[in-house]
Every structure is written in structure tokens, then in C-alpha cells.
Design an enzyme around this catalytic site. Structure first.
Site, PDB file in Angstrom:
ATOM      1  N   LYS A   1      11.742 -28.471  68.143  1.00  0.00           N
ATOM      2  CA  LYS A   1      10.920 -29.685  67.348  1.00  0.00           C
ATOM      3  C   LYS A   1       9.698 -30.078  68.227  1.00  0.00           C
ATOM      4  O   LYS A   1      10.003 -31.153  68.754  1.00  0.00           O
ATOM      5  CB  LYS A   1      11.758 -30.691  66.691  1.00  0.00           C
ATOM      6  CG  LYS A   1      11.324 -31.353  65.664  1.00  0.00           C
ATOM      7  CD  LYS A   1      10.908 -30.135  64.559  1.00  0.00           C
ATOM      8  CE  LYS A   1      10.314 -30.966  63.314  1.00  0.00           C
ATOM      9  NZ  LYS A   1       9.844 -29.875  62.344  1.00  0.00           N
TER      10      LYS A   1
ATOM     11  N   SER B   1       8.766 -27.173  57.962  1.00  0.00           N
ATOM     12  CA  SER B   1       9.493 -28.386  57.991  1.00  0.00           C
ATOM     13  C   SER B   1       9.440 -29.204  56.537  1.00  0.00           C
ATOM     14  O   SER B   1      10.212 -28.600  55.675  1.00  0.00           O
ATOM     15  CB  SER B   1       8.620 -29.415  59.198  1.00  0.00           C
ATOM     16  OG  SER B   1       9.668 -30.184  59.534  1.00  0.00           O
TER      17      SER B   1
END
Length: 618
Positions: free
Chosen positions: A208, A410
Site C-alpha cells: 500500500k 482499491s
């Protein structure tokens, strides 16, 4: 008596306000009527011109100027006028589906004799969108009509479409610039430290990387590993398509630099001749020579050029095919960062996009929905608001199919996860299953200036703010909340994709995948484009015939006018200020502005975000 005079004054004040409002209303109405009259005059003129144009065959010029988008942002008429007056011509947005529909319509139009790709002003565009346009070009060629590409030079996206032409022309001094794919980000760690800004990050996911610009001065090894995988796949797909179209070996497009330089030396540094040697271009020709060849193909228009019609002029002739008495497949577009609340057309708002889905659910003519996703994510809360409406559609017996465009990562994947079917293109960027939170505080900078913050509260949460250091206990609570959000994300995926939590976690951790790899890992159901998604929706709803209904929130003429007055001045001032910067610095300034704007998009009420940073650069 004083009260009487006060009452009379109030009455006169109310009357004056009413008169002022009436005056403004009348002026606005007259303005709208005037604009409507002008529009009607031009449209009437265009219709008469269309009738004339259809008498003789012409080549359709695909002269796209500006970016290619899934859905255009609303741009006010007065903004266009003031832009012209200020000398600031804004490139228009070109809706992907309009381009494709126009080329397909022209393929069956007897008055269109061929297609000429003149893409000099077209912006760089994602490979996924380019492939959908290329599909329409192949349909045009299948109709037995010629396709030519003409240009002084070609950037990477322009050349991709040009490679589908029967013949590619380029100026003798031109070149084809194939730069490959990459992702570069500005990093602000040292700057924030120099400004005494404290950055508090909470995240789950090895890959991430959305918060790395605020924590590092470079890209982490994990982020490089992930990005390298999908960038290589995109580049390989580009090279394979071009090589197939041009009937050349893809290796000639990726020769080592030492071989490239050695070959260029034999040509005395002539890059245009190099494109001929590599088979990228068929003919080097001046503009005069190109016009001569096109006149020979399509006939002369009597003005030193060939018979032609611009894409923007021809577009008005395209009419959708309507099946009488057929039911609808609703199309809802979710394009851009996902933000909480109601957002304008061309972005994704939790409330506004959910309202479009709810509108489709309440429409009895709608039997299925295609949710077109082109988003790197954003607010976790807004993503869930949208996904809840997807579930509500399914409960109402209306199947939902996700059509992934360039990016559905996402938060873009979150809103897709519970649909009946997920369809992605091989070059779609998806995954990035992870979550983060970010908070900046300025207590160090304030203290350095002699400003201190102190007080007392009944709870540690009351003291959380920009001017105070973050309490360790509060930081722990926020991290636990982020970890809960990640567990919820992978459970959501596992439940709807029939995968164990461990299996989801193995492909999650914020890692980005191409659509091709996402299919292998079970994150999508099928590889295909928008047409395949529509077909899948029809099959799920048992529909043999249907119409496409593009669900949009319409603005009344008065709403458009009032919104225009409040927005256009600010938009043009920003454009003018940006143009004052030296041209060489504008790319960097634009990148910084984009990064700042990204922070403006972070408006989640809980401060939790599902966002793919590298994906947003595509």
C-alpha cells in the site's frame, strides 16, 4: 409611532429585495432565451448543412483534441465564452463511448468513404481506452473502407491508434516517440520535516504505497516490485498489438540502446528514416504531399484539400439505435476519485453515485445495470455507500455487472466486489486491496514560531487536531480501526468471490494487478470490454433485446446558469495563473497541483481511505 416607521421600512426593504430578485430573474431568463435562440439558429443551420453534406461522400477525420474520458465534467457555456475572450482555449473532453459510437456509425454510413486519423492534438491515453477505440477502427475496416493515419509526429498513444491504419504517413522531419510505461511520484518527506510538519500514517498492506510520498524520499522496494510487474505487462501488450498491426517483430521495438544508437548512426541520426527502417511508418510526406494523396483517394473539396468532415461535425449526425418497446440496461459511470457526499458529474460521490444507482433501481423499465468503474478509489465510507446500492439492486432482482475500464483499484474494487459479475480488460489496473489513514499536525512548526497549544478536555479524542501532537493512545485506536477496515475488506472480497480470508490476504496487501492476473487470482470473472459487460447483463436478465439507458443527474437550465456564474471566474483565473509559469516548469507545477488536489479529495468522515496512488497516475 417608531414601531410603525420600522414596519414600513421593513416593507419597503422586502419590496426592494423582491424587485431585485425579479430583475435578476428576468435578466437571467432573457439571457437563457437569447442563448437558446442562438443555439436553435446554429442547430437549424447544422441540420441544413447535414442534408447538403450527405449528398456527397466524405472522409471522416478523427481529429480528437484533448483527453479521452469515461464521462465528461460539466462545463458551463459562459466558461467557454470567457476562456475564448481571455485567449485561453481549453481542450475539450472526448467521451470514449461517443468516439466508439461515431466510428461504428460511420462504418455503415454510405456517405463516409474512409477514416483519416489526424491525432496531433490527442492527449496520452490509457491502453485500455485505446484498445476499445481500436476495436471500433477494426469494425470500420471490416466494412471495406480505407483507414489512413496522417501526422507530423506521433506520441505513444497517437501511434497506437495509427498502427491500425492501412497506411501511416509522417512528416520527413517527424518521429514516433515510444517512451514505454512508467510511474513516477514526487516525495515530500524532507520538505515536511523542514516545515516541521508531523505526518501520522496508519495502514495495512505491504504494497500500500499511497502514503509513501509523505514518509519517504523514494519508492520502496515492495512498491517497485508491484509496479514493475503490471507496467511490464502493459508495455508487452502495447508492443504485441503494434507489432501485429504493422507485421513486424516486437523485438525491433525494444532493441537494446547500444544497437539502437549504432543503427541510428548509420542513418546519420535521422530519426524519421529510422521509423521507416523499423517499419513503423509507410511513407514520409510533407503536408502538401499528404493532401495530394488524400485527394487522389477521396476527391478534392475545391480548397486544396480532400473531401472531409471533422469528427466534431459528424458526431451530431450519430443517432442511437432505439428498439421499440424494449426494456433498458442502465449504465452508471463511476469515474474519478471516490469522495464522500454529492459530487459533480465527472467525479464519484458517495451520495451522488449511489443516487444514480437508486434511480436505476426505482425505474421499472430497467432490468439490469452495468456499473462502469474507472477509479483509483478514495473514501472508504463513500465506497461502502455505493456498494450498498449495488446490493440493493441485486435484492430488487436487477443483476449488476461491473465493467472495469483503465483503473478499478482499491475503493474502485470495493464498489465492484459484490456485483453479480466483474469483467475487466487484460490491461485494466485493479486490486490494491488495502486501507490507510493519514493525519498531519503542525505543532512543531507552531512552537518554532513561539505559538503553543494547551488546555484540558474530558477525553483524549477532544484534543486531536492540526495544532496538537497526536496522543499515542489515540494513534493506537486509529491503527486498530484501519486494521479492522482491512479485515472487513478482505472478508468482503472472500464472501463474494468464494475465497478464504487467507487466499484473499495473499493477493491483497495493497498489491496492484492487471486484469489478466486478477482473473488468475479469482478477483474478476471474465476478460472483456464494455460490450461484453452489456451482453453479460442482458444474459443475466434474460433480455433478448434492450436499449442502453445512461443514468445521469440532469441540471435544469437555471441550475446550470447559476453554477456557471459561481464557478467560471475562479476556473479561468487558475488557468491564467498556470499559463504564466514558464512552459518548462509547467509539468512539475502540474504534478504538485495534482498531489495537492489529491489531498483535497480525501474527505472521508472517519479518515479511512481505499486509494491506489500509482493507479491514479495512469
Amino acid at each position: 409611532m417608531k414601531g410603525l416607521f420600522h414596519f414600513i421600512a421593513k416593507c419597503f426593504q422586502a419590496i426592494w429585495k423582491l424587485l431585485s430578485f425579479t430583475r435578476q430573474l428576468v435578466l437571467n431568463l432573457f439571457f437563457l432565451i437569447f442563448i437558446g435562440f442562438i443555439a436553435f439558429t446554429f442547430l437549424s443551420s447544422d441540420e441544413s448543412n447535414i442534408e447538403t453534406q450527405q449528398v456527397e461522400k466524405k472522409a471522416l477525420i478523427l481529429d480528437l483534441a484533448g483527453p479521452i474520458v469515461e464521462e465528461s465534467k460539466f462545463r458551463e457555456p459562459l466558461e467557454r465564452v470567457t476562456s475564448d475572450l481571455l485567449g485561453s482555449q481549453k481542450s475539450q473532453e472526448n467521451v470514449l463511448f461517443d468516439i466508439v459510437d461515431t466510428i461504428r456509425f460511420a462504418a455503415n454510413d454510405d456517405n463516409v468513404s474512409g477514416l483519416v486519423l489526424h491525432l496531433k492534438e490527442m492527449n496520452e491515453t490509457s491502453l485500455t481506452k485505446l484498445r476499445y477505440i481500436a476495436k471500433a477502427i477494426n469494425t470500420f475496416k471490416a466494412a471495406g473502407k480505407p483507414v489512413y493515419a496522417i501526422g507530423d509526429y506521433y506520441n505513444q498513444s497517437q501511434y497506437y491508434l495509427a498502427s491500425y491504419a492501412d497506411k501511416v504517413f509522417m512528416a520527413p522531419d517527424g518521429t514516433v516517440l515510444l517512451r514505454g510505461y512508467g510511474t513516477y511520484t514526487l516525495y515530500y518527506k524532507d520538505l515536511l520535516e523542514k516545515l516541521n510538519v508531523s505526518t501520522h500514517v496508519f495502514r495495512v498492506g505491504t504494497y500500500k504505497s499511497a502514503v509513501e510520498p509523505y514518509l519517504r524520499n523514494d519508492m520502496s522496494d515492495a512498491a517497485k516490485e508491484s509496479a514493475s510487474a503490471w507496467l511490464t505487462q502493459l508495455w508487452d501488450a502495447y508492443l504485441d498489438d503494434v507489432a501485429t498491426n504493422r507485421q513486424i517483430d516486437a523485438k525491433t521495438l525494444t532493441m537494446p540502446m547500444d544497437q539502437f544508437i549504432a543503427k541510428l548512426k548509420t542513418l546519420n541520426g535521422d530519426l524519421s528514416q529510422m521509423t521507416i527502417e523499423l517499419g513503423l511508418v509507410d511513407k514520409l510526406a510533407t503536408r502538401q504531399e499528404v493532401r495530394k494523396d488524400m485527394i487522389a483517394e477521396f476527391g478534392s473539396n475545391g480548397y486544396d484539400s480532400f473531401k472531409q468532415i471533422s469528427y466534431y461535425d459528424y458526431r451530431s449526425q450519430v443517432r442511437p439505435t432505439i428498439v421499440p418497446d424494449a426494456q433498458d440496461i442502465a449504465i452508471v459511470v463511476a469515474s474519478g476519485p471516490i469522495m464522500d457526499g454529492t459530487q459533480r458529474q465527472g467525479t464519484v460521490g458517495g451520495d451522488s453515485t449511489a443516487a444514480l444507482l437508486r434511480q436505476a433501481r426505482g425505474d421499472d423499465k430497467v432490468k439490469a445495470v452495468v456499473l462502469r468503474v474507472d477509479s483509483p478509489g478514495g473514501s472508504a465510507f463513500a465506497s461502502e455507500v455505493i456498494r450498498n446500492e449495488v446490493d440493493a439492486l441485486k435484492e430488487a432482482g436487477k443483476p449488476v455487472v461491473i465493467s472495469m475500464s483503465s483503473v478499478a483499484a482499491s475503493g474502485g474494487y470495493w464498489i465492484s466486489a459484490s456485483a453479480d459479475k466483474i469483467i475487466a480488460q487484460p490491461t485494466t489496473i485493479t486490486g490494491s486491496i488495502g486501507i490507510f489513514g493519514i493525519l498531519t499536525t503542525f505543532e512543531k512548526g507552531l512552537e518554532k514560531m513561539g505559538i503553543h497549544n494547551d488546555g484540558i478536555s474530558t477525553s483524549p479524542f477532544n484534543g486531536v487536531g492540526l495544532t496538537r501532537p497526536l496522543n499515542d493512545d489515540v494513534a493506537q485506536v486509529m491503527q486498530l480501526g484501519i486494521e479492522h477496515g482491512y479485515h472487513r475488506f478482505i472478508k468482503l472480497v472472500g464472501d463474494h468471490r468464494n475465497m478464504s480470508l487467507e487466499a484473499v490476504d495473499n493477493v491483497a496487501q495493497g498489491r496492484v494487478w492487471t486484469g489478466k492476473d486478477a482473473l488468475k487470482h479469482g478477483l474478476v470473472d471474465q476478460l472483456g470490454d464494455f460490450d461484453d459487460a452489456v451482453q453479460a447483463a442482458a444474459q443475466l436478465a434474460n433480455m433478448e433485446s434492450y436499449n442502453l439507458y445512461w443514468v445521469k443527474e440532469p441540471l435544469s437550465p437555471m441550475e446550470q446558469f447559476l453554477e456557471e456564474l459561481s464557478m467560471s471566474f475562479n476556473a479561468n483565473i487558475k488557468t491564467e495563473l498556470f499559463s504564466l509559469a514558464p512552459e518548462a516548469l509547467q509539468p512539475t507545477i502540474s504534478k504538485v497541483a495534482t498531489d495537492i488536489n489529491m489531498l483535497n479529495n480525501f474527505n472521508d468522515p472517519k479518515g479511512q481511505y481505499l486509494f491506489c496512488l500509482n493507479c491514479s497516475n495512469l
